[in-house]
Enzyme design. Structure first.
Site, short mmCIF file in Angstrom:
data_model
loop_
_atom_site.label_atom_id
_atom_site.label_comp_id
_atom_site.label_asym_id
_atom_site.label_seq_id
_atom_site.Cartn_x
_atom_site.Cartn_y
_atom_site.Cartn_z
N ASN A 53 -11.16 -2.38 -4.84
CA ASN A 53 -10.36 -1.56 -5.88
C ASN A 53 -11.15 -1.38 -7.12
O ASN A 53 -11.08 -0.32 -7.92
CB ASN A 53 -9.04 -1.98 -5.92
CG ASN A 53 -8.14 -2.05 -4.96
OD1 ASN A 53 -7.24 -2.80 -4.63
ND2 ASN A 53 -8.33 -1.16 -4.05
N ASP A 67 0.91 -1.11 0.32
CA ASP A 67 0.08 0.01 -0.12
C ASP A 67 0.88 1.39 -0.21
O ASP A 67 2.00 1.37 0.48
CB ASP A 67 -0.98 -0.05 1.42
CG ASP A 67 -2.06 1.11 1.10
OD1 ASP A 67 -2.32 1.38 0.19
OD2 ASP A 67 -2.72 1.29 2.08
C1 IPE Z 1 -5.35 -2.67 -0.20
O1 IPE Z 1 -5.03 -1.10 -0.18
C2 IPE Z 1 -5.47 -3.30 -1.32
C3 IPE Z 1 -4.29 -3.65 -2.06
C4 IPE Z 1 -2.94 -3.28 -1.55
C5 IPE Z 1 -4.19 -4.25 -3.24
P1 IPE Z 1 -6.31 -0.05 -0.49
O2 IPE Z 1 -5.58 1.05 -0.39
O3 IPE Z 1 -7.31 -0.59 -1.19
O4 IPE Z 1 -6.83 -0.37 1.03
P2 IPE Z 1 -7.65 0.75 1.85
O5 IPE Z 1 -8.87 1.39 1.08
O6 IPE Z 1 -6.70 1.92 2.54
O7 IPE Z 1 -8.39 0.13 2.96
C1 IPE Z 2 -1.68 0.15 -3.41
O1 IPE Z 2 -1.34 1.63 -3.28
C2 IPE Z 2 -1.99 -0.35 -4.87
C3 IPE Z 2 -3.18 -1.02 -5.07
C4 IPE Z 2 -4.25 -0.72 -4.16
C5 IPE Z 2 -3.55 -1.54 -6.30
P1 IPE Z 2 -2.47 2.53 -3.40
O2 IPE Z 2 -3.01 2.85 -4.96
O3 IPE Z 2 -3.62 2.26 -2.46
O4 IPE Z 2 -1.88 4.05 -2.80
P2 IPE Z 2 -2.55 4.90 -1.77
O5 IPE Z 2 -3.07 4.10 -0.49
O6 IPE Z 2 -3.55 5.60 -2.37
O7 IPE Z 2 -1.11 5.88 -1.30
MG MG Z 3 -4.18 2.58 -0.52
#
Ligand code: IPE
Ligand code: IPE
Ligand code: MG
Length: 265
Positions: free
Chosen positions: A84, A36
């Site tokens: 997502n 993340d």
């Molecule tokens: C969790 O990250 C899912 C992945 C890393 C694929 P998100 O960014 O989607 O999670 P939340 O929304 O912060 O809980």
């Molecule tokens: C994790 O990084 C990747 C996926 C969930 C696909 P994020 O896209 O959630 O990055 P942040 O949390 O917005 O910084």
């Molecule tokens: Mg994220």
């Protein structure tokens, strides 16, 4: 909770010193990672979110290499959650094309490393072309058992459990199975049936939540949260996480070896 305290203690050490501090006999066999913070990494640099996802892929390659170096056989990564799908369409399209590129590029590496690529999640929801490639790479590496890279795609822990329950009900109707069922019978219906539970779950980016990942499987997994954003999670960060893991005592509900059972009652 100060989630950086363990990392702070290690921050003075060189990578070589960190490596020397690791006990090769006490490494986890299965590590799960919630990758993340890609978006925040990019916006912190004034870049579009996709630049963070690209850099995140570079971090993933490095982490896979470190696991290889340390002979940690199983890595399970959360690449795209069920939730997502609620992101902007343009970001989803770019993430799917990155997945496609990753598989095209790593296809041969999986063979060279004798590594199984195991996709889990509601794969039928992926775009057709990516879905076909995911299945092809999974099929051509399915016979490898010593190293497994599990990639959660369109994955949700609750939907995995529900899918398992529904499959179980089907098997019960046709007489293949009858209750009461045991935990190990139930686990056969999960997408992770071929894997032991993770020993360690890492989440980057400072969020201290599970976000619907591996809900059944992490019942006794050690949790490690770090503020480091995923694109910055490189070799050094892996070593720090592993050192932290090795300081834990996994009790599984029992009492510590040093304490006699009577003294705790
Ligand atoms: C969790 O990250 C899912 C992945 C890393 C694929 P998100 O960014 O989607 O999670 P939340 O929304 O912060 O809980
Ligand atoms: C994790 O990084 C990747 C996926 C969930 C696909 P994020 O896209 O959630 O990055 P942040 O949390 O917005 O910084
Ligand atoms: Mg994220």
């Amino acid at each position: 909770m100060d989630i950086t305290s363990s990392a702070d203690i290690q921050s003075e050490l060189t990578e070589q010193e960190l490596l020397l501090g690791l006990d090769a006999d006490q490494l986890p066999r299965h590590v799960a990672i919630i990758m993340d913070g890609n978006g925040r990494w990019a916006s912190g640099r004034g870049l579009p979110r996709i630049a963070g996802h690209r850099e995140g892929l570079a971090a993933l390659r490095e982490v896979i290499n470190v696991f290889d170096e340390l002979h940690i056989p199983m890595l399970t990564i959360y690449a795209f959650s069920h939730e997502n799908w609620n992101r902007p369409k343009a970001e989803i399209t770019l993430l799917m094309s990155l997945l496609d590129q990753f598989l095209q590029k790593e296809r041969q590496t999986f063979q060279d490393r004798k590594m199984r690529f195991l996709p889990i999640g509601r794969l039928h929801l992926l775009p057709d072309a990516v879905q076909a490639l995911v299945h092809e790479v999974a099929n051509e590496t399915a016979h490898y058992t010593d190293r497994i890279l599990t990639v959660a795609l369109s994955y949700g822990g609750r939907s995995e459990i529900l899918d398992a329950v529904n499959d179980l009900l089907d098997d019960s109707r046709t007489g293949k199975i009858s209750g009461p069922i045991t935990e190990s019978q139930f686990e056969h219906y999960l997408t992770t049936a071929d894997l032991p539970d993770p020993d360690l779950l890492i989440r980057t980016s400072g969020e201290a939540r599970i976000s619907n990942f591996l809900l059944w499987q992490i019942a006794y997994t050690e949790l490690y949260f770090t503020k480091v954003l995923w694109p910055d999670f490189r070799r050094r960060e892996v070593l720090i996480a592993l050192l932290d893991y090795q300081k834990r005592e996994r009790r599984f509900g029992r009492v510590t070896q040093a304490v006699s059972p009577q003294s705790t009652l």
